[in-house]
Design a protein around this motif. Sequence first.
Motif: not given
Length: 169
Positions: A69-77, A79-82
């Motif tokens: 949840g604290g990652l930049p948006e370019s990674y957050r999505g 990472v969460l999908r994985a």
Amino acid sequence: MTRIVADRYSAFASLIRSDEADPVEAMQPFLTETERFMRATSGADWYELLLSLHVTSGLLIDFLIAYAGGLPESYRGPVLRALERETGQPILSSMLRTVVEANPRLGSRLALWGRRLVGDTLLQMYIAVNGGDSSTLADNAPGEGLLEPAFNDIVAGHSRRMDALGLTA
């Protein structure tokens, strides 16, 4: 289970490569501690190994989702999908419920093993956030107070998983 882990690895390796880094080199600093953790949580037999996979993967995925949840948006999505894709939890849970129902004495031993796994896994989470130099952890833990609510939620999720198995957390 192997396919699930391989799919998750591929997703994370793609993210690392998108930053023009080599996934193997990027993970090298974490290899020794990861191997130590794997040895410490492998268990004495198949039943303990099965519970180790269930407990540690459940706790670590919950932790990584909270941390993402604290990652930049370019990674957050990505990472969460994985992390939120298929997990082996239903398979592991079904197998464990079957063996515990068939042998209540085994259930008592596994409940105790599960408690130990929680401690080892929470320590891994703490090290992941704060680093492994124990001489500085207590005084200089960045954002430590911010992690406590997440850790409480993570432990509560663990307790629900153990209750579903008929084991006390």
